[in-house]
Design a protein around this motif. Structure first.
Motif, PDB file in Angstrom:
ATOM      1  N   PHE A  12       3.671   4.456  -9.487  1.00  0.00           N
ATOM      2  CA  PHE A  12       3.837   4.469  -8.030  1.00  0.00           C
ATOM      3  C   PHE A  12       5.284   4.796  -7.739  1.00  0.00           C
ATOM      4  O   PHE A  12       6.143   4.752  -8.620  1.00  0.00           O
ATOM      5  CB  PHE A  12       3.445   3.121  -7.419  1.00  0.00           C
ATOM      6  CG  PHE A  12       4.357   1.999  -7.817  1.00  0.00           C
ATOM      7  CD1 PHE A  12       5.446   1.680  -7.016  1.00  0.00           C
ATOM      8  CD2 PHE A  12       4.140   1.293  -8.978  1.00  0.00           C
ATOM      9  CE1 PHE A  12       6.306   0.654  -7.379  1.00  0.00           C
ATOM     10  CE2 PHE A  12       4.992   0.263  -9.345  1.00  0.00           C
ATOM     11  CZ  PHE A  12       6.074  -0.049  -8.544  1.00  0.00           C
ATOM     12  N   ILE A  24       1.082   5.973  -4.522  1.00  0.00           N
ATOM     13  CA  ILE A  24       0.513   5.428  -5.752  1.00  0.00           C
ATOM     14  C   ILE A  24      -0.545   6.375  -6.307  1.00  0.00           C
ATOM     15  O   ILE A  24      -1.341   6.934  -5.555  1.00  0.00           O
ATOM     16  CB  ILE A  24      -0.060   4.010  -5.471  1.00  0.00           C
ATOM     17  CG1 ILE A  24      -0.393   3.273  -6.743  1.00  0.00           C
ATOM     18  CG2 ILE A  24      -1.221   4.059  -4.505  1.00  0.00           C
ATOM     19  CD1 ILE A  24      -0.609   1.778  -6.534  1.00  0.00           C
ATOM     20  N   ARG A  33      -4.954  -1.843  -6.104  1.00  0.00           N
ATOM     21  CA  ARG A  33      -4.638  -1.210  -4.816  1.00  0.00           C
ATOM     22  C   ARG A  33      -5.107  -2.090  -3.654  1.00  0.00           C
ATOM     23  O   ARG A  33      -4.395  -2.240  -2.656  1.00  0.00           O
ATOM     24  CB  ARG A  33      -5.274   0.180  -4.751  1.00  0.00           C
ATOM     25  CG  ARG A  33      -4.721   1.130  -5.805  1.00  0.00           C
ATOM     26  CD  ARG A  33      -5.120   2.578  -5.604  1.00  0.00           C
ATOM     27  NE  ARG A  33      -6.451   2.815  -5.122  1.00  0.00           N
ATOM     28  CZ  ARG A  33      -7.459   3.289  -5.851  1.00  0.00           C
ATOM     29  NH1 ARG A  33      -7.287   3.557  -7.139  1.00  0.00           N
ATOM     30  NH2 ARG A  33      -8.631   3.501  -5.311  1.00  0.00           N
ATOM     31  N   THR A  37      -2.735  -3.772  -0.720  1.00  0.00           N
ATOM     32  CA  THR A  37      -3.045  -3.604   0.701  1.00  0.00           C
ATOM     33  C   THR A  37      -3.187  -4.964   1.384  1.00  0.00           C
ATOM     34  O   THR A  37      -2.668  -5.183   2.482  1.00  0.00           O
ATOM     35  CB  THR A  37      -4.327  -2.765   0.877  1.00  0.00           C
ATOM     36  OG1 THR A  37      -4.123  -1.487   0.265  1.00  0.00           O
ATOM     37  CG2 THR A  37      -4.679  -2.578   2.331  1.00  0.00           C
ATOM     38  N   HIS A  41       1.053  -3.911   1.958  1.00  0.00           N
ATOM     39  CA  HIS A  41       1.550  -2.589   1.592  1.00  0.00           C
ATOM     40  C   HIS A  41       0.658  -1.502   2.191  1.00  0.00           C
ATOM     41  O   HIS A  41      -0.557  -1.673   2.283  1.00  0.00           O
ATOM     42  CB  HIS A  41       1.611  -2.435   0.069  1.00  0.00           C
ATOM     43  CG  HIS A  41       2.590  -3.365  -0.567  1.00  0.00           C
ATOM     44  ND1 HIS A  41       3.944  -3.164  -0.548  1.00  0.00           N
ATOM     45  CD2 HIS A  41       2.399  -4.534  -1.234  1.00  0.00           C
ATOM     46  CE1 HIS A  41       4.550  -4.141  -1.174  1.00  0.00           C
ATOM     47  NE2 HIS A  41       3.634  -4.996  -1.595  1.00  0.00           N
ATOM     48  N   LEU A  43      -0.593   2.056   1.457  1.00  0.00           N
ATOM     49  CA  LEU A  43      -0.658   2.949   0.308  1.00  0.00           C
ATOM     50  C   LEU A  43      -1.010   4.372   0.703  1.00  0.00           C
ATOM     51  O   LEU A  43      -1.912   4.579   1.511  1.00  0.00           O
ATOM     52  CB  LEU A  43      -1.698   2.443  -0.697  1.00  0.00           C
ATOM     53  CG  LEU A  43      -1.536   1.012  -1.195  1.00  0.00           C
ATOM     54  CD1 LEU A  43      -2.602   0.706  -2.235  1.00  0.00           C
ATOM     55  CD2 LEU A  43      -0.147   0.763  -1.740  1.00  0.00           C
TER      56      LEU A  43
END
Length: 88
Positions: A12, A24, A33, A37, A41, A43
């Motif tokens: 990432f 990422i 992932r 989230t 974050h 993404l």
């Protein structure tokens, strides 16, 4: 990881110090992932082997065994060549 596995590993990157935006590679497991989230974050999913996360070639020296190991990043065109040590 050996040097080749490390260069092939999913990565990432972040373009700024501020914020929670993260770029990422899609090879990062979905559960990871989702957890990023969940933690706030944002993404941006990249191709599986994205040039955006950087490229590298590496040589690692094992002085105990007197052996060099090399690895080359599949994200770019290049090579790492482990040479024998110079003897004087």
């Amino acid at each position: 990881m050996n040097v080749q596995a490390a260069l092939e590993a999913a990565r990432f990157t972040k373009s700024t110090f501020e914020g929670c935006d993260v770029q990422i590679e899609s090879r990062v497991p979905e559960a990871v992932r989702e957890e990023l989230t969940r933690r706030g974050h944002v993404l941006k999913l990249l191709d599986p082997f994205s040039f955006t996360v950087g490229q590298g070639e590496a040589v690692m020296r094992d002085s105990k065994r007197n052996v060099n190991f090399a690895g080359s990043d599949p994200r770019c065109d290049g090579a790492a060549v482990a040479q024998s040590p110079v003897s004087f």
